[in-house]
Design a protein around this motif. Structure first.
Motif: not given
Length: 281
Positions: A174, A205, A245
């Motif tokens: 991430t 992400g 995200k």
């Protein structure tokens, strides 16, 4: 990919047609296009948009007459919420702004009120309008794009058909990073005239494979779609194909006919968090 150029929703558009330039204030020149036209194809539910954001237009050719008949000029910035039901077809916007040319107004504020009222009525959402004097040269300064440029990647590409499945993750690690490219080019949905842009992608992400991202962006090169639709397609493809995200996609398109269009879409921000203007604008 679906061709919308003959859609009934676009019937009556002045794009690609020979038109008369009217120089007396005529709000009816504005032509709305339903955002739903493209969003259905992307499986975007207008009742529950997966993004927030704005379309920021800059108008460099706005002029009118004051009460004594003396010409006035201004640079205008128009901000449309992406939640509006419609966008404005760009040539009709240009014709509408030209209709101010030989019309007398008592003040700059009166001009602004007309712009806000007319545009709000067309897109069914409040439009913000800011007018700048011609000598306010710092109102729209050129700025370097944030993040890392991916244009120098040594890739080979021979396919210019958009394929969302070509987007890949570099790893499952991430990261939060900002990337940009100056190689985005698409074509007008109606006229097929080229539209040139720089695009900024900021996300949190799984790390995106930069080579796959650059190939994907370049694949818009022969694609026919409006500016706003291209940005929503990029946002949707990144969201659905990758484990991301938070995501922001912001394209700065070069001007045509005295207007530039700069769509911004984000998972969390309604307002653009960074002010940029590319030197090609």
């Amino acid at each position: 990919m679906t061709d919308y150029s003959n859609s009934p929703d676009l019937k009556g558009s002045v794009l690609g047609q020979s038109t008369e330039y009217i120089d007396q204030y005529t709000p009816s020149l504005l032509f709305p296009i339903a955002r739903k036209l493209n969003r259905d194809a992307l499986n975007i539910d207008e009742a529950a948009l997966p993004f927030k954001g704005q379309d920021i237009w800059t108008g460099y050719e706005l002029s009118w007459l004051n009460a004594k008949g003396k010409p006035q000029v201004a640079i205008a910035v128009f901000t449309f919420a992406c939640q509006s039901s419609h966008l404005v077809e760009s040539k009709s916007f240009k014709l509408y702004l030209n209709s101010f040319n030989q019309t007398r107004f008592n003040s700059r504020d009166e001009v602004k009120k007309h712009l806000v009222k007319d545009l709000t009525a067309v897109v069914n959402s409040l439009v913000q309008v800011t007018l700048y004097n011609a000598d306010e040269y710092n109102c729209l300064p050129y700025t370097p794009l944030p993040g890392e440029c991916i244009d120098d990647l040594d890739i080979e590409i021979d396919n210019y058909d958009i394929d969302a499945h070509s987007l890949k993750s570099q790893s499952n690690k991430t990261v939060t990073e900002t990337l940009h490219s100056h190689l985005l080019k698409s074509n007008c949905l109606i006229t097929s005239q080229p539209d040139w842009a720089s695009v900024i992608i900021r996300y949190t992400g799984e790390q995106i494979c930069r080579e796959s991202l650059l190939r994907y962006l370049i694949s818009f090169r022969t694609h026919n779609e409006f500016h706003e639709q291209c940005v929503e397609r990029i946002y949707s493809d990144l969201s659905t194909q990758l484990n991301i995200k938070n995501l922001e996609v912001y394209a700065r398109y070069t001007r045509r006919g005295g207007l530039d269009i700069n769509p911004y879409r984000s998972t969390h921000n309604n307002d653009t968090p960074f002010a940029v203007k590319i030197n090609r604008q």
